[in-house]
Design a protein around this motif. Sequence first.
Motif, PDB file in Angstrom:
ATOM      1  N   LEU A  52     -43.914 -41.808 -25.437  1.00  0.00           N
ATOM      2  CA  LEU A  52     -45.108 -41.799 -24.606  1.00  0.00           C
ATOM      3  C   LEU A  52     -46.357 -41.758 -25.471  1.00  0.00           C
ATOM      4  CD1 LEU A  52     -44.040 -39.245 -21.867  1.00  0.00           C
ATOM      5  CD2 LEU A  52     -44.803 -41.585 -21.405  1.00  0.00           C
ATOM      6  N   SER A  53     -47.298 -42.617 -25.152  1.00  0.00           N
ATOM      7  CA  SER A  53     -48.592 -42.596 -25.819  1.00  0.00           C
ATOM      8  C   SER A  53     -49.464 -41.505 -25.222  1.00  0.00           C
ATOM      9  CB  SER A  53     -49.283 -43.956 -25.650  1.00  0.00           C
ATOM     10  OG  SER A  53     -50.571 -43.942 -26.218  1.00  0.00           O
ATOM     11  N   ASN A  54     -50.110 -40.736 -26.077  1.00  0.00           N
ATOM     12  CA  ASN A  54     -51.055 -39.711 -25.634  1.00  0.00           C
ATOM     13  C   ASN A  54     -52.466 -40.178 -25.978  1.00  0.00           C
ATOM     14  OD1 ASN A  54     -49.212 -37.353 -24.818  1.00  0.00           O
ATOM     15  ND2 ASN A  54     -48.443 -37.891 -26.840  1.00  0.00           N
ATOM     16  N   ASP A  55     -53.301 -40.337 -24.967  1.00  0.00           N
ATOM     17  CA  ASP A  55     -54.618 -40.921 -25.163  1.00  0.00           C
ATOM     18  C   ASP A  55     -55.695 -40.094 -24.472  1.00  0.00           C
ATOM     19  OD1 ASP A  55     -53.812 -43.541 -26.472  1.00  0.00           O
ATOM     20  OD2 ASP A  55     -52.622 -43.611 -24.632  1.00  0.00           O
ATOM     21  N   PRO A  56     -56.822 -39.836 -25.139  1.00  0.00           N
ATOM     22  CA  PRO A  56     -57.921 -39.129 -24.489  1.00  0.00           C
ATOM     23  C   PRO A  56     -58.376 -39.797 -23.200  1.00  0.00           C
ATOM     24  CG  PRO A  56     -58.305 -39.269 -26.854  1.00  0.00           C
ATOM     25  CD  PRO A  56     -57.119 -40.137 -26.555  1.00  0.00           C
ATOM     26  N   ALA A  57     -58.263 -41.124 -23.139  1.00  0.00           N
ATOM     27  CA  ALA A  57     -58.704 -41.853 -21.945  1.00  0.00           C
ATOM     28  C   ALA A  57     -57.953 -41.420 -20.693  1.00  0.00           C
ATOM     29  CB  ALA A  57     -58.528 -43.357 -22.156  1.00  0.00           C
ATOM     30  N   GLN A  58     -56.744 -40.900 -20.852  1.00  0.00           N
ATOM     31  CA  GLN A  58     -55.982 -40.450 -19.684  1.00  0.00           C
ATOM     32  C   GLN A  58     -56.718 -39.353 -18.924  1.00  0.00           C
ATOM     33  OE1 GLN A  58     -52.393 -40.133 -22.382  1.00  0.00           O
ATOM     34  NE2 GLN A  58     -51.341 -40.386 -20.422  1.00  0.00           N
ATOM     35  N   ARG A  59     -57.535 -38.585 -19.647  1.00  0.00           N
ATOM     36  CA  ARG A  59     -58.309 -37.541 -18.975  1.00  0.00           C
ATOM     37  C   ARG A  59     -59.281 -38.150 -17.965  1.00  0.00           C
ATOM     38  NH1 ARG A  59     -60.683 -35.256 -16.219  1.00  0.00           N
ATOM     39  NH2 ARG A  59     -61.632 -33.199 -16.232  1.00  0.00           N
ATOM     40  N   GLY A  60     -59.869 -39.266 -18.321  1.00  0.00           N
ATOM     41  CA  GLY A  60     -60.776 -39.944 -17.403  1.00  0.00           C
ATOM     42  C   GLY A  60     -60.061 -40.585 -16.232  1.00  0.00           C
ATOM     43  N   TRP A  61     -58.831 -41.035 -16.445  1.00  0.00           N
ATOM     44  CA  TRP A  61     -58.084 -41.700 -15.382  1.00  0.00           C
ATOM     45  C   TRP A  61     -57.792 -40.757 -14.216  1.00  0.00           C
ATOM     46  CZ3 TRP A  61     -53.636 -44.112 -18.807  1.00  0.00           C
ATOM     47  CH2 TRP A  61     -54.204 -45.024 -19.709  1.00  0.00           C
ATOM     48  N   MET A  62     -57.712 -39.448 -14.494  1.00  0.00           N
ATOM     49  CA  MET A  62     -57.310 -38.483 -13.453  1.00  0.00           C
ATOM     50  C   MET A  62     -58.491 -37.690 -12.885  1.00  0.00           C
ATOM     51  SD  MET A  62     -55.642 -35.374 -15.730  1.00  0.00           S
ATOM     52  CE  MET A  62     -54.826 -36.322 -17.014  1.00  0.00           C
ATOM     53  N   GLN A  63     -59.709 -38.002 -13.308  1.00  0.00           N
ATOM     54  CA  GLN A  63     -60.868 -37.221 -12.871  1.00  0.00           C
ATOM     55  C   GLN A  63     -60.992 -37.218 -11.344  1.00  0.00           C
ATOM     56  OE1 GLN A  63     -62.757 -35.330 -14.627  1.00  0.00           O
ATOM     57  NE2 GLN A  63     -64.484 -34.895 -13.300  1.00  0.00           N
ATOM     58  N   ARG A  70     -65.836 -48.268 -10.760  1.00  0.00           N
ATOM     59  CA  ARG A  70     -66.432 -48.117 -12.085  1.00  0.00           C
ATOM     60  C   ARG A  70     -65.362 -47.866 -13.151  1.00  0.00           C
ATOM     61  NH1 ARG A  70     -71.343 -49.822 -12.944  1.00  0.00           N
ATOM     62  NH2 ARG A  70     -71.855 -48.123 -14.387  1.00  0.00           N
ATOM     63  N   SER A  71     -64.102 -48.071 -12.816  1.00  0.00           N
ATOM     64  CA  SER A  71     -63.012 -47.824 -13.750  1.00  0.00           C
ATOM     65  C   SER A  71     -62.357 -49.139 -14.152  1.00  0.00           C
ATOM     66  CB  SER A  71     -61.968 -46.893 -13.118  1.00  0.00           C
ATOM     67  OG  SER A  71     -60.883 -46.676 -13.992  1.00  0.00           O
ATOM     68  N   TYR A  72     -61.924 -49.209 -15.402  1.00  0.00           N
ATOM     69  CA  TYR A  72     -61.290 -50.430 -15.893  1.00  0.00           C
ATOM     70  C   TYR A  72     -59.819 -50.519 -15.507  1.00  0.00           C
ATOM     71  CZ  TYR A  72     -59.882 -47.292 -19.698  1.00  0.00           C
ATOM     72  OH  TYR A  72     -59.370 -46.245 -20.424  1.00  0.00           O
ATOM     73  N   ILE A  73     -59.225 -49.408 -15.037  1.00  0.00           N
ATOM     74  CA  ILE A  73     -57.889 -49.444 -14.445  1.00  0.00           C
ATOM     75  C   ILE A  73     -57.927 -48.566 -13.200  1.00  0.00           C
ATOM     76  CG2 ILE A  73     -56.738 -49.784 -16.682  1.00  0.00           C
ATOM     77  CD1 ILE A  73     -55.753 -46.885 -16.431  1.00  0.00           C
ATOM     78  N   PRO A  74     -57.003 -48.766 -12.257  1.00  0.00           N
ATOM     79  CA  PRO A  74     -56.992 -47.925 -11.054  1.00  0.00           C
ATOM     80  C   PRO A  74     -56.837 -46.457 -11.437  1.00  0.00           C
ATOM     81  CG  PRO A  74     -55.582 -49.835 -10.731  1.00  0.00           C
ATOM     82  CD  PRO A  74     -55.971 -49.832 -12.185  1.00  0.00           C
ATOM     83  N   PRO A  75     -57.681 -45.570 -10.907  1.00  0.00           N
ATOM     84  CA  PRO A  75     -57.558 -44.151 -11.243  1.00  0.00           C
ATOM     85  C   PRO A  75     -56.271 -43.548 -10.689  1.00  0.00           C
ATOM     86  CG  PRO A  75     -59.328 -44.513  -9.647  1.00  0.00           C
ATOM     87  CD  PRO A  75     -58.808 -45.849 -10.017  1.00  0.00           C
TER      88      PRO A  75
END
Length: 357
Positions: A52-63, A70-75
């Motif tokens: 599994l990749s761990n990425d800081p961006a995942q924090r934004g995905w779950m906000q 305004r998101s580049y992938i579905p939240p």
Amino acid sequence: MSPTTSKTLILQNPPTTDTDLSLGGVNSTFKLESQSIPELNEGQYLVKTIYLSNDPAQRGWMQKDSDASRSYIPPVRQGDIMNAVAVGQVVSSKSANYAVGDLVLGLLKWREYSVQDEKPAAGRPLNKINAIPGFSPSIFLGAFGSSGLTAFFGLTDILKLQKGQSIVVSGAAGAVGNIVVQYAKHVIGAGKVVAISGSDDKVEWLKKLGADISLNYKHPEFKKQLNDATEGYVDTYFDNVGGEILDQMLTRVRAHGRIAACGAISVYNSLDSTHLANYSQIITNRLVLQGFIVIDYLPRYSEGIAALSAALKAGKLDVKDAETLVKAEFEKVPETWGLLFKGGNTGKLITQVAELA
């Protein structure tokens, strides 16, 4: 015998600030569920998640209450399986395109097993990957994955770094930052590379990777050290952290310089956005500050992989030491991901939850 159930991690409480990465509590960000695995239909195959990749961006995905437009992938919404890029292995198949044993890369999410379609109705099919002799398949999540490609396109397309020019890199000991340091110095031929990280051990590691000056932002004299390291100003800045370091760097990039805004990990768990007291420097010094996401370059991934491969073959990239691999039980996936926000990784942080067949 094929498995009939899969452990999954569900977003239980979408966060606004800090996450609660324990499991089982009423306030826990995630909850553990066991889900049934359906029988395969024609054209489908079953994938076991390995890395599994761990990425800081995942924090934004779950906000919580984030604006999907305004998101580049579905939240990830409350009740959804947490999203994540991963490397998996096909363990059962009714697909002519995916055979048992194949390695695949894509959005496998935080789950042990997943049924995939060779021609999904939405999104892209998983990419088949071929193992590189002498390297773990986890390299496709780091140096040869989104991290390495982010570094490459950030340097070449956003910063347009040229031989002899200078660069500062924040979050330099992270998955993207360490590749930026190496590629800037050893491939492009930067005249000066200043690397910023969060521990003395990382400072020394980055010197070995090619940084001319390596700084610990936790040092009490850091701000002065950064000013001294950028005396005469620098041409470019690769920003992975946002916050106070970005604000200071607005005063350290020369007129008409370029800043690549790649990440803002210092403020992801804060209700406060990045306050830039030095914002006017962008105007008075005609700076270019550009944000970017690596998926913007999807049609050019082969170009980036070719360049990174050439650098590796030429001995200009150290990727074996640019990874923190944590073998963990599936229940420890959130806790391991949380190491990102504690500086608990050197290079790419990867969680291994199963063994390859």
